[in-house]
Scaffold this active site. Structure first.
Site: not given
Ligand code: ADP
Ligand code: ZN
Length: 219
Positions: A14, A89, A128, A161, A172
């Site tokens: 994404k 999400r 990554r 990360r 996740r």
């Molecule tokens: P990825 O899609 O690779 O998991 P992100 O950078 O989108 O990575 O998200 C990293 C972390 O940030 C998630 O595992 C969560 O803990 C938090 N996070 C990000 N966006 C949201 C969201 N919309 N709702 C809840 N937690 C979020």
């Protein structure tokens, strides 16, 4: 006008596709993951709370994320379109988004769903590396930086990360299945879902994503 959600599992790409779309269409990317990581780096109250969830691969509670996105929409640049990356999400987040957009008299153009295999996702996440300074992402196998461990764009150090450790990755993906996957049906029912095959060569997948967006840009 392009107002999309970029949807897909953790590791689907994404962030990488968003960066390309920002360049091509000149609209802002609204990434809740990036915003949360910025808050963590700053050491703000929000960042401290959020980190407790993020480090284990759990979702940050809905009210925190929803407020953050709500505030972000107040900034002027979002009026010309946007790419939502990593939000919504949960169904609760999606319902809040509907309400926010309704108040602003805006409609989503589409939900672009990145389709990709489990194997690819796992190798993306484990390989990554991210820049500690500018947040650019690389991959030790598929998208190597020119110099190992160094960001091509700004020359700072690349790190893994904390939530890209194997156990956290598995959590996740489980959280995605449980809390996020139901959104597929939610947006299919609204007629907004656009699945795009993204397995295979990156440039070809990117061309397909651009193709879908070009259609929307004309509307
Ligand atoms: P990825 O899609 O690779 O998991 P992100 O950078 O989108 O990575 O998200 C990293 C972390 O940030 C998630 O595992 C969560 O803990 C938090 N996070 C990000 N966006 C949201 C969201 N919309 N709702 C809840 N937690 C979020
Ligand atoms: Zn950098």
């Amino acid at each position: 006008m392009i107002r999309i959600i970029l949807f897909g599992e953790p590791g689907a790409g994404k962030g990488t596709y968003s960066a390309e779309l920002v360049k091509k269409y000149g609209i802002p990317q609204i990434s809740t993951g990036d915003m949360l990581r910025a808050a963590v780096k700053e050491g703000s109250e929000l960042g401290k709370k959020a980190y407790e969830f993020m480090k284990n691969g759990e979702l940050v509670p809905d009210p925190m994320v929803i407020e953050m996105v709500h505030n972000r929409f107040q900034q002027a640049d979002a009026a010309h379109g946007f790419i939502l990356d990593g939000f919504p999400r949960t169904v609760t987040q999606a319902q809040s988004l509907d309400q926010m957009l309704q108040k602003m008299k805006l409609e989503l153009s589409a939900v672009i769903k990145i389709e990709i295999s489990k194997e690819t996702i796992l190798s993306r996440l484990t390989g990554r590396r991210v820049c500690t300074n500018c947040g650019s992402t690389f991959n030790v196998v598929t998208m190597k930086p020119k110099t190992e461990g160094i960001c091509d764009k700004c020359g700072h150090e690349l790190i893994q990360r904390p939530d890209d450790q194997p156990d956290t990755i598995l959590n996740r993906l489980a959280v995605y299945q449980k809390d996020t996957a139901p959104l597929i049906e939610f947006y299919r029912n609204k007629g907004l879902l656009r699945p795009i095959e993204c397995e295979g060569p990156y440039n070809e997948a990117l061309a397909r994503v651009f193709g879908a967006l070009d259609k929307l840009a004309k509307v």
